[in-house]
Design a protein around this motif. Structure first.
Motif: not given
Length: 487
Positions: A427-449
């Motif tokens: 898939s191209g980079e555009e799929y990363e701008l979708h809501l579910l993709a952004q949640i998945a990409l930010r979850l490793p940071y949320m783990n520290s919370v």
């Protein structure tokens, strides 16, 4: 004419790009708000956790690792700020240096967090499953954390090359036209495709190693705790039954009770052996006379040792009473009394009963012998399962187990997006701008919370520590507000 057309075209592109950016911002607004709120909570929570576990808790290997994990998580929560800016700007992100540096720090801290949890799992496994084996010390933890920091730094340097402000195709839904924007993500140039793929696979293999270690270590820990719980329950029931038998008066008064039968029928038969050399005979008055007291005492000691080795706290107190009565009769020699005294010292260890009267000496000897045997029994079973039996150790283990489970849950969607969608589905980079993709990409940071929240649930002292801080803070604010109103 051409210049005016180009200016109009560039203005139209900027308008379309800004409109597309705003639409993506509205789509990701929920993630942005969550990261703002959780980022603030994570900064405060990890600051409290670091101070508590580094300065307010008793130092141990696991506690020091938790303090290091809290410091790393604090840096990760600070990294929420460039991530929020990245989602806010989205397709108009042109700061290439900031993109590279932010993802370098992000990967460095997240990798350190994962590897510290890996070391914690190994340390917990050694504490619970191998309490007498070689354990991690504070010096070992210091070197391990230092090695993790260096390894994470080396692993993350590649993001200065692999991350950049990449050109993406942005489609404006209003005008149905496509314009080119910029978004901070991994590069897809022909010269970087192989590099990005190789390092993504390396990240996945390292994370897989951590996941397998966590699963195996904590599964074995849970099994060991469950097994020791059953053993402890069985030993507790056996001790209760034996204590009840010892406290029964008929146990002392009856001549042929069950415990005497056990010793007579044991590996060293008391009755048969003593008939040959040192048999005890009872006269009409109920007193006992012995032919060879030295042999008899040696046999009795051997039987008592046999009973202790089988973890059965039943000793023939009738035989002990018989020997005591015979030795207190007139005519008993001083040598025999010294032999009985040595036998009493053997049973009662450091207790001294010579100062008691004769009528109390017998009952005191039996009580001391019984308490001594019970104490010896508990010494044999206490140290073996000390780490698993300690409530603090068990609570600490379960706390880190929950932290590890949250870690696995947060990182699984990230690798699904990064590997499955990017490498497999191309898939191209555009799929990363979708809501579910952004949640998945930010979850490793949320783990520290989530980690400080788990500490609060499982550690009551940490909860009280935070409550006292907030109570002190709000009480000071209340007193200052009262002073301002009065003035």
């Amino acid at each position: 004419m051409n210049t005016t057309y180009k200016m109009n075209t560039s203005v139209d592109v900027e308008v379309i790009l800004e409109h597309a950016r705003y639409e993506i911002f509205r789509r990701l607004l929920l993630v942005i708000v969550c990261m703002v709120v959780f980022g603030a909570i994570g900064i405060v929570g990890n600051s409290f956790a670091f101070v508590f576990y580094a300065f307010k808790s008793k130092p141990s290997s696991t506690v020091r690792l938790i303090a290091c994990l809290a410091m790393v998580d604090l840096i990760v929560c600070v990294e929420f700020i460039p991530n929020i800016i990245e989602m806010w700007v989205n397709v108009k992100y042109t700061a290439s240096i900031m993109c590279k540096f932010a993802h370098f720090i992000g990967l460095w801290t997240v990798a350190c967090s994962a590897l510290i949890l890996w070391v914690v799992a190994i340390d917990r496994h050694r504490k619970i499953c191998s309490p007498f084996g070689k354990q991690m010390t504070l010096v070992t933890i210091k070197y391990a954390v230092f090695a993790i920091v260096i390894f994470g730094f080396v692993l993350s340097v590649r993001n200065f090359a692999n991350f950049d402000s990449v050109v993406v195709n942005v489609k404006d839904p209003g005008s149905n036209s496509t314009v080119k924007g910029h978004y901070c993500t991994t590069r897809d140039d022909s010269g970087y495709v192989v590099s990005v793929t190789i390092f993504t696979v390396i990240d996945f293999l390292l994370m897989l190693m951590v996941w397998i270690t966590l699963a195996v270590a904590y599964s074995h820990i849970i099994y060991t705790i469950y097994k020791l719980k059953r053993i402890r329950k069985r030993l507790h029931n056996k001790t209760n039954v034996t204590t009840t038998e010892m406290s029964n008066p008929s146990y002392v008064n009856e001549e042929n009770d069950e415990s005497t039968t056990q010793i007579e029928n044991g590996p060293y038969p008391l009755k048969d052996t003593m008939d040959g050399h040192g048999a005890i005979h009872e006269d009409n008055d109920g007193h006992c006379h012995e032919n060879d007291k030295s042999d008899e005492l040696n046999i009795l000691k051997t039987n008592i040792s046999s009973v202790i080795s089988n973890q059965v706290l039943t000793v023939s107190l009738n035989d002990d009473q018989a020997i005591q009565d015979s030795l207190t009769e007139p005519g008993t020699s001083t040598e025999d009394s010294q032999q009985y005294k040595s036998k009493t010292d053997y049973l009662s260890s450091s207790h001294d009963t010579e100062h008691l009267p004769e009528n109390e000496h017998s009952s005191s000897t039996k009580t001391l012998a019984k308490s001594t045997l019970k104490r010896m029994f508990h010494k044999m079973t206490h140290k073996k399962y000390n780490s698993a039996k300690c409530p603090v150790e068990r609570n600490l283990t379960f706390k880190m187990l929950v932290v590890s489970l949250v870690f696995i849950i947060c990182f699984t969607p990230y690798f699904i997006v990064k590997i499955l969608m990017r490498e497999v589905m191309k898939s191209g980079e555009e799929y990363e701008l979708h809501l579910l993709a952004q949640i998945a990409l930010r979850l490793p940071y949320m783990n520290s919370v989530f980690n400080p929240m788990v500490y609060c649930v499982f550690n009551s002292q940490f909860r009280f520590y935070i409550q006292n801080i907030f109570k002190t803070f709000f009480s000071k604010c209340f007193r200052k507000s009262q002073y301002l109103f009065k003035s």
